[in-house]
Scaffold this active site. Structure first.
Site, short mmCIF file in Angstrom:
data_model
loop_
_atom_site.label_atom_id
_atom_site.label_comp_id
_atom_site.label_asym_id
_atom_site.label_seq_id
_atom_site.Cartn_x
_atom_site.Cartn_y
_atom_site.Cartn_z
N HIS B 198 34.77 15.06 23.77
CA HIS B 198 34.51 14.46 22.13
C HIS B 198 32.97 14.91 22.17
O HIS B 198 32.13 14.98 22.85
CB HIS B 198 34.74 13.01 22.56
CG HIS B 198 34.08 12.17 23.63
ND1 HIS B 198 32.61 11.66 23.00
CD2 HIS B 198 34.26 11.31 24.67
CE1 HIS B 198 32.25 11.03 24.24
NE2 HIS B 198 33.27 11.02 25.14
N CYS B 214 34.03 10.85 30.57
CA CYS B 214 34.63 11.76 29.71
C CYS B 214 33.40 13.00 29.50
O CYS B 214 32.43 12.85 30.16
CB CYS B 214 34.37 11.01 28.25
SG CYS B 214 35.99 10.25 27.94
#
Lengths: 105, 335
Positions: B198, B214
């Site tokens: 992301h 992440c």
């Protein structure tokens, strides 16, 4: 000092010889006077040398004292600089950790 | 350090958007043929008074740790007017199939091998990333992109909610799209539940070990990747702190510092590095400069370094290597 002793001995011998032999000869008297003069001059030189040596000793002592004081100042400055450097590195580390912490979600 | 301009590299490098006034979206290179593993070349830039290394990193498509480790003698926050900053924009490709996305966690870098359109030459695109911090390690293995989300809503998992609550900084259960959303404007969901590639609302953190596992990218990087990648693309998450690869007759070694959770080992073990080098020289003969290995591993600056002498041209080539001074005391051994 050796010279002074030698001259003194010669003068003493000359005076003694003069006393023993009546000092009738003018040259001998003159020689004794010269020897006495030389002995006096040597004694004065020795006194001057002793004074100079004492003065030099004093100067050396003062220089040693000044050097010791300078070494103490240098040690103190090094210690301060070292502390400042440690503090700077700690601040850099702190800043880096804060930055990374602030970048976390 | 002496800049080496390899003619082969120059021929292979197709840097599309370097050094414009806006940040570099991606470093894109022609994909070298099998047997050639090094792309790009080391470059330099001169800092402006107001620059930080973080600024220069973003402008150059690099991460924070990458640029700091390549410039150990420069203050990251005050580089100073006119200071020459090394841009470590040369890479040994990770040992993984050249398809889809390959994420090398230790390197904190993502490689994307887009499928070439008809008549196009294959390319490789590389981006800096952030990865999971201590106790939140980015998982490894083969996965794939299962969905793409623009302007994603973030629903923090219970573990993250609990962590923030314990820190006295509670999070809402739902973070809507906007400037406070840590996912940024684009997200690619992986098949590993809860893990995403992301964007970010804190771009200065790209290139650091700061996420909950992440993979975080610069806003401009994730936008470019988001637009290019399709659902279903394979994602290989690997951890290769050292990489060995060929460029012409030269064998290169690239070493990265161990991630924090691996720091208890302190130093990277030399054994797997030696094995990898020996493996590489089984397919192509080379004289290896073994004596340099320890210092390269110790430095771990992430920049590829030649560790071989050319078998065809001999020692005269030493003058063109990056570390000529080191080469003066080489012990030359045949593997």
């Amino acid at each position: 000092m050796t010279k002074f002793k030698t001259v003194s001995k010669l003068a003493a011998v000359a005076i003694t010889a003069g006393m023993l032999f009546g000092c009738s000869h003018a040259d001998l008297k003159s020689a004794i006077a010269d020897a006495q003069s030389t002995a006096d001059a040597a004694a004065a030189d020795a006194a001057d040398a002793l004074s100079a040596a004492n003065s030099a000793q004093s100067t050396a002592t003062n220089a040693q004292s000044t050097a010791d004081a300078a070494q103490r100042d240098a040690d103190a400055a090094y210690s301060l600089a070292s502390d400042a450097n440690d503090c700077c590195e700690a601040n850099t580390d702190r800043l880096d950790r804060m930055f990374k912490k602030s970048m976390q979600k | 350090m002496k800049l080496v301009l390899q003619p082969v590299v120059a021929a292979l490098s197709v840097s599309l958007l370097m050094f414009s006034s806006t940040p570099v979206f991606a470093q894109t290179y022609a994909l070298p043929p099998e047997g050639t593993d090094v792309i790009g070349s080391v470059d330099y830039v001169y800092a402006k008074h107001e620059d930080t290394l973080a600024d220069i990193a973003r402008d150059s498509g690099l991460g924070y740790e990458e640029i700091v480790r390549s410039n150990p003698d420069i203050d990251p926050w005050l580089p100073g007017e006119g200071v020459k900053v090394v841009l470590p924009t040369q890479y040994v490709l990770p040992q993984a199939p050249r398809e889809g996305i390959v994420v090398n966690v230790s390197e904190m870098r993502l490689y994307y091998y887009p499928k070439p359109a008809q008549g196009e030459l294959p390319q490789v695109v590389t981006y800096p990333i952030s990865v999971g911090r201590v106790d939140w390690a980015t998982p490894l293995g083969l996965t794939k992109i299962v969905s793409k989300r623009k302007d994603p809503t973030w629903r923090p998992p219970d573990s993250i909610l609990a962590e923030h609550a314990a820190d006295g900084n509670p999070l809402p259960r739902v973070v809507p799209p906007g400037p406070d959303n840590p996912l940024g404007k684009f997200a690619l969901n992986l098949s590993i539940p809860g893990y995403l590639i992301h964007g970010t609302n804190k771009p200065a953190g790209v290139g650091m070990q700061v996420t909950h596992g992440c993979i975080r990218m610069y806003p401009e990087s994730i936008e470019a990747l988001f637009l290019s990648v399709d659902v279903g693309v394979k994602v290989r998450l690997v951890d290769q702190p050292y990489k060995v690869g060929w460029l012409g007759d030269a064998l290169y070694l690239e070493v990265h510092a161990a991630l924090s959770q691996n720091a208890d080992t302190k130093k990277l073990s030399k054994t797997p590095v030696v094995k990898a080098i020996i493996g590489a020289t089984k397919v192509r003969e080379a004289s290896i400069e073994w004596a340099r290995l320890a210092s390269i591993i110790e430095r771990a600056d992430g920049m590829p370094v030649t560790i071989s002498l050319s078998s065809s041209e001999g020692p005269a080539d030493i003058e063109e290597t990056q570390d000529f001074e080191d080469a003066q005391e080489l012990v030359l051994l045949k593997p």
